[in-house]
Design a protein around this motif. Sequence first.
Motif, PDB file in Angstrom:
ATOM      1  N   LEU A 121      23.176 -85.630 -16.571  1.00 22.11           N
ATOM      2  CA  LEU A 121      22.579 -85.756 -17.897  1.00 22.11           C
ATOM      3  C   LEU A 121      21.073 -85.936 -17.809  1.00 22.11           C
ATOM      4  O   LEU A 121      20.316 -85.361 -18.608  1.00 22.11           O
ATOM      5  CB  LEU A 121      23.211 -86.929 -18.647  1.00 22.11           C
ATOM      6  N   LEU A 122      20.633 -86.708 -16.829  1.00 23.68           N
ATOM      7  CA  LEU A 122      19.190 -86.883 -16.635  1.00 23.68           C
ATOM      8  C   LEU A 122      18.551 -85.551 -16.270  1.00 23.68           C
ATOM      9  O   LEU A 122      17.486 -85.192 -16.798  1.00 23.68           O
ATOM     10  CB  LEU A 122      18.945 -87.917 -15.539  1.00 23.68           C
ATOM     11  N   GLY A 123      19.198 -84.785 -15.388  1.00 25.83           N
ATOM     12  CA  GLY A 123      18.669 -83.485 -15.005  1.00 25.83           C
ATOM     13  C   GLY A 123      18.596 -82.527 -16.182  1.00 25.83           C
ATOM     14  O   GLY A 123      17.608 -81.804 -16.351  1.00 25.83           O
ATOM     15  N   ARG A 124      19.627 -82.514 -17.004  1.00 21.57           N
ATOM     16  CA  ARG A 124      19.616 -81.656 -18.200  1.00 21.57           C
ATOM     17  C   ARG A 124      18.445 -82.025 -19.111  1.00 21.57           C
ATOM     18  O   ARG A 124      17.746 -81.150 -19.646  1.00 21.57           O
ATOM     19  CB  ARG A 124      20.919 -81.810 -18.973  1.00 21.57           C
ATOM     20  N   ALA A 125      18.258 -83.332 -19.315  1.00 21.58           N
ATOM     21  CA  ALA A 125      17.194 -83.787 -20.216  1.00 21.58           C
ATOM     22  C   ALA A 125      15.822 -83.398 -19.682  1.00 21.58           C
ATOM     23  O   ALA A 125      14.947 -82.953 -20.437  1.00 21.58           O
ATOM     24  CB  ALA A 125      17.290 -85.298 -20.396  1.00 21.58           C
ATOM     25  N   ILE A 126      15.620 -83.547 -18.377  1.00 25.85           N
ATOM     26  CA  ILE A 126      14.327 -83.205 -17.776  1.00 25.85           C
ATOM     27  C   ILE A 126      14.070 -81.705 -17.894  1.00 25.85           C
ATOM     28  O   ILE A 126      12.950 -81.274 -18.213  1.00 25.85           O
ATOM     29  CB  ILE A 126      14.279 -83.668 -16.313  1.00 25.85           C
ATOM     30  N   GLU A 127      15.095 -80.887 -17.665  1.00 29.39           N
ATOM     31  CA  GLU A 127      14.917 -79.441 -17.775  1.00 29.39           C
ATOM     32  C   GLU A 127      14.626 -79.025 -19.215  1.00 29.39           C
ATOM     33  O   GLU A 127      13.851 -78.091 -19.454  1.00 29.39           O
ATOM     34  CB  GLU A 127      16.159 -78.723 -17.262  1.00 29.39           C
ATOM     35  N   ARG A 128      15.252 -79.713 -20.198  1.00 29.35           N
ATOM     36  CA  ARG A 128      15.004 -79.383 -21.606  1.00 29.35           C
ATOM     37  C   ARG A 128      13.615 -79.822 -22.042  1.00 29.35           C
ATOM     38  O   ARG A 128      12.913 -79.096 -22.745  1.00 29.35           O
ATOM     39  CB  ARG A 128      16.052 -80.059 -22.492  1.00 29.35           C
ATOM     40  N   ALA A 129      13.234 -81.044 -21.649  1.00 26.37           N
ATOM     41  CA  ALA A 129      11.957 -81.580 -22.107  1.00 26.37           C
ATOM     42  C   ALA A 129      10.781 -81.027 -21.305  1.00 26.37           C
ATOM     43  O   ALA A 129       9.693 -80.813 -21.838  1.00 26.37           O
ATOM     44  CB  ALA A 129      11.967 -83.103 -22.020  1.00 26.37           C
ATOM     45  N   GLY A 130      10.986 -80.811 -20.017  1.00 30.43           N
ATOM     46  CA  GLY A 130       9.904 -80.340 -19.163  1.00 30.43           C
ATOM     47  C   GLY A 130       9.649 -78.855 -19.292  1.00 30.43           C
ATOM     48  O   GLY A 130      10.300 -78.155 -20.068  1.00 30.43           O
ATOM     49  N   ASP A 131       8.699 -78.382 -18.495  1.00 30.71           N
ATOM     50  CA  ASP A 131       8.326 -76.964 -18.571  1.00 30.71           C
ATOM     51  C   ASP A 131       8.178 -76.339 -17.193  1.00 30.71           C
ATOM     52  O   ASP A 131       7.490 -75.345 -17.026  1.00 30.71           O
ATOM     53  CB  ASP A 131       7.022 -76.803 -19.353  1.00 30.71           C
ATOM     54  N   GLU A 132       8.847 -76.937 -16.189  1.00 33.91           N
ATOM     55  CA  GLU A 132       8.709 -76.428 -14.828  1.00 33.91           C
ATOM     56  C   GLU A 132      10.031 -75.930 -14.246  1.00 33.91           C
ATOM     57  O   GLU A 132      10.171 -75.778 -13.035  1.00 33.91           O
ATOM     58  CB  GLU A 132       8.108 -77.510 -13.922  1.00 33.91           C
TER      59      GLU A 132
END
Length: 345
Positions: free
Chosen positions: A281-292
């Motif tokens: 879930l943390l990984g999903r959130a980072i991929e959604r919010a981030g841009d890298e």
Amino acid sequence: MPAAERNGEPIADHELASFFSDLTNYRRVLLAVSGGPDSTALLVLAQRWSAGNRKATELVAATVDHRLRPEARREAEEVGTLARRLGVPHHILVWSGKKPASGLQEAAREARYALLIRLARKLAADAIVTAHTLDDQAETLLMRLARGSGLTGLGGMRRTSEREGLPLLRPMLEVPKVRLVATLRKARIPFAEDSSNADPKYTRVRLRRLALELAAEGLTSARLALAARRLARADAAIEAVADELRHVVGRDGDGAWPAGGPLEFNPGAFFKIPEEISVRLLGRAIERAGDEGPVELAKLEAMHTALAGARRTGTPLRRTLAGAVVSLDRAALTVARAPARRSRK
């Protein structure tokens, strides 16, 4: 293991429907045929299946000349000769330009897919079909183990996946290479042998040799591929649970997670669920919010460990990963887009 696989028996006609059933979902598909035994068998068997099925998908074949071996052009032309004899249109694609000094096989694979995707779109093909076998699946599992892949990676290649929005089909993924070779020999159809497949400077070649020793101890390609299938099944189950728990631990209403965030979790609930789920879930959130793009698993796990430690001690934490800022305090675990970096003069 079925006797046919153990003895390397040729593929029988009654097996073709099960191999190529996925192709019936598409009007036209592009077969990737290098000229080696696996892809040559794919071309022959797909055409045999198509000839026996009036409503079969239209087949087109393509061979990529990577310009890495002097004999590659001749091999591509020989594939074209066979394809014409089978009544399958054929195209030769060329990887031109300067080749990298390192990571050559990876670069060649990326270039090959880029060329195939471009041709598929030009021809309005609905999918690309490759000749990956059970042996390839076993080698992929070993390679990913060596690289420290997580559960998703250890699930190996999927029979159906996607690349740049185009379906990628692997109908022979559960077929041992020895059966494909036997099929061609029975039909007296020649195939090419790529000399790089015996060059020990490549990781896959070294693992292929190691696989012979592992097989002697009972760890055969079939058992490695079976392990990959089971890991893929477990991975799918965990993903389904993660989908459900996101609504429980998240504070995003209906769970519509727009790209760019910010996204919030309830810290109390987040750190009570199994760690494998909360890491995802943390990984999903980072991929959604981030841009890298996708987050490297080891870095994601390190971030999760730091957050869990901060939660236990009641210490606020703020860190950046993959273009996202992850913040933890008593009230919330928040993931948001990182501020744009200032350019230096």
